[in-house]
Design an enzyme around this catalytic site. Sequence first.
Site, PDB file in Angstrom:
ATOM      1  N   ASN A 102       0.817  -1.225   0.000  1.00 17.33           N
ATOM      2  CA  ASN A 102       0.000   0.000   0.000  1.00 17.33           C
ATOM      3  C   ASN A 102       0.840   1.259   0.000  1.00 17.33           C
ATOM      4  O   ASN A 102       0.356   2.346  -0.345  1.00 17.33           O
ATOM      5  CB  ASN A 102      -0.929   0.006   1.215  1.00 17.33           C
ATOM      6  CG  ASN A 102      -2.047  -1.012   1.102  1.00 17.33           C
ATOM      7  OD1 ASN A 102      -2.094  -1.782   0.148  1.00 17.33           O
ATOM      8  ND2 ASN A 102      -2.942  -1.034   2.059  1.00 17.33           N
ATOM      9  N   LYS A 110       0.584   5.896  -1.592  1.00 18.23           N
ATOM     10  CA  LYS A 110       0.480   6.969  -0.606  1.00 18.23           C
ATOM     11  C   LYS A 110       0.736   8.307  -1.312  1.00 18.23           C
ATOM     12  O   LYS A 110       0.528   8.434  -2.515  1.00 18.23           O
ATOM     13  CB  LYS A 110       1.465   6.725   0.544  1.00 18.23           C
ATOM     14  CG  LYS A 110       1.148   5.496   1.366  1.00 18.23           C
ATOM     15  CD  LYS A 110      -0.084   5.720   2.232  1.00 18.23           C
ATOM     16  CE  LYS A 110      -0.291   4.597   3.226  1.00 18.23           C
ATOM     17  NZ  LYS A 110      -1.411   4.856   4.144  1.00 18.23           N
ATOM     18  N   HIS A 135       5.890  14.425   2.806  1.00 24.82           N
ATOM     19  CA  HIS A 135       6.324  14.834   4.145  1.00 24.82           C
ATOM     20  C   HIS A 135       7.044  13.731   4.906  1.00 24.82           C
ATOM     21  O   HIS A 135       8.032  13.975   5.602  1.00 24.82           O
ATOM     22  CB  HIS A 135       5.101  15.309   4.947  1.00 24.82           C
ATOM     23  CG  HIS A 135       3.988  14.309   5.053  1.00 24.82           C
ATOM     24  ND1 HIS A 135       3.347  14.013   6.226  1.00 24.82           N
ATOM     25  CD2 HIS A 135       3.397  13.528   4.110  1.00 24.82           C
ATOM     26  CE1 HIS A 135       2.411  13.103   6.021  1.00 24.82           C
ATOM     27  NE2 HIS A 135       2.421  12.796   4.742  1.00 24.82           N
ATOM     28  N   ARG A 136       6.581  12.494   4.764  1.00 22.52           N
ATOM     29  CA  ARG A 136       7.190  11.399   5.532  1.00 22.52           C
ATOM     30  C   ARG A 136       8.570  11.024   5.003  1.00 22.52           C
ATOM     31  O   ARG A 136       9.440  10.609   5.779  1.00 22.52           O
ATOM     32  CB  ARG A 136       6.261  10.187   5.563  1.00 22.52           C
ATOM     33  CG  ARG A 136       4.897  10.523   6.127  1.00 22.52           C
ATOM     34  CD  ARG A 136       4.298   9.458   6.995  1.00 22.52           C
ATOM     35  NE  ARG A 136       2.988   9.888   7.486  1.00 22.52           N
ATOM     36  CZ  ARG A 136       2.801  10.643   8.546  1.00 22.52           C
ATOM     37  NH1 ARG A 136       3.839  11.052   9.256  1.00 22.52           N
ATOM     38  NH2 ARG A 136       1.580  10.994   8.921  1.00 22.52           N
ATOM     39  N   LYS A 195       2.576  19.382   5.535  1.00 24.95           N
ATOM     40  CA  LYS A 195       1.375  18.573   5.327  1.00 24.95           C
ATOM     41  C   LYS A 195       0.827  18.050   6.646  1.00 24.95           C
ATOM     42  O   LYS A 195      -0.384  17.980   6.845  1.00 24.95           O
ATOM     43  CB  LYS A 195       1.691  17.409   4.384  1.00 24.95           C
ATOM     44  CG  LYS A 195       0.478  16.623   3.937  1.00 24.95           C
ATOM     45  CD  LYS A 195       0.865  15.605   2.886  1.00 24.95           C
ATOM     46  CE  LYS A 195      -0.372  15.030   2.215  1.00 24.95           C
ATOM     47  NZ  LYS A 195      -1.218  14.258   3.128  1.00 24.95           N
TER      48      LYS A 195
END
Length: 419
Positions: free
Chosen positions: A320, A324, A374-375, A400
């Site tokens: 998944n 993202k 952002h991650r 974000k």
Amino acid sequence: MTTTDKLTIHPVSGPLQGRVSPPGSKSITNRALLLAGLARGTSRLTGALKSDDTRYMAEALRAMGVSVEEPDDTTFIVTGTGELKAPSAPLFLGNAGTATRFLTAAVALGKGRYVVDGDQHMRKRPIRPLVDALAALGVAVEAPTGCPPVTINATGAFASNRVVIDAGLSSQYVSALLMAAASATAPFEIELAGAEIGARGYIDLTLAAMRAFGARVEQPSPSVWRIEPTGYTATDFHIEPDASAATYLWGAEVLTGGQIDIGTPASAFTQPDARAHAVISAFPHMPAVIDGSQMQDAIPTIAVLAAFNETPVRFVGIANLRVKECDRIRALSTGLNAIRAGLAREEGDDLVVASDPGLAGQHLPAEIDTFADHRIAMSFALAGLKIDGITILDPACVGKTYPRYWDALASLGVGFDRA
């Protein structure tokens, strides 16, 4: 900072110590905002996250006749009438997956024409399973590409009181239908198509928030939910800190041998990503195989830590991550290999990190493409704590979900060069 900025992190010379309070949970804030917007009366949401994603949700609610006031940096006061009125223009939701998917289902019980849209990144993120489920309920809904924009011509009701949803790509599809269903005109049943569901723990967050706003939901089996047509009642609701944000601080703590007080013990979080604390705490002896299926947003943090682990790590159950904010599996392998060729490889939808504790202390100049995610930016900042020359491209993308991330690191003594 702008999208063309760069930020080079200075390696730290010792343990990071101090206190940092992570922002409120994005996942819970956007659920609470929507439920408060669907409720009759005034709700006060405290401890909330103020970021790009939650701002898009708040602005969309305002565009549909909901009053959303912001008396301080962590509070929303939301006054709703029990309905979301058709807006005069498309709802623009940036790259906020929660806002986009939750609102797509919620407006299906409105009256009139609604267009749910986002930026160029959101327009690549799938929403077809949710669209198909709404179509099966008699909703006039179109999403020609299978991604936003989604156009809904709503009549105020579903034509059926039962739907089957494929949630293999995202649990957000189920959460979206659950939250909408309490505003239906009759008891409603949702069933999973198959056993696969992304990050089931987020469904628990949804149910807890719904019940706090007066909904009644039963789960007769792991794949079936029954929702009563109660609507929602305005309430005061406190939002816990963001567990995904906490993972960066937990990571910085173990990587530098420091002690960072985030004000909330890991055991107190209800969000799925808090499970990452046990894995992070095992550093530098993290397990050889890590299943990321139930803590998806924590995987970038753990993957960067894995580069310094004593032994290689294979990440499974993370397919998944390809859908993202960006293809996070590709972004992680690209970034790690920019630091040193061969540090990571993709095997199908698995990510294998070679691991080398000897990376710490080296000068390995690398520009990390964040892909506006952002991650990716926040996780690769951890590599810069131990490796000289790590430069984060588009550092402002952290806005974000964690607008003050760089300030938080600076408060712990981390230095930067900005360009």
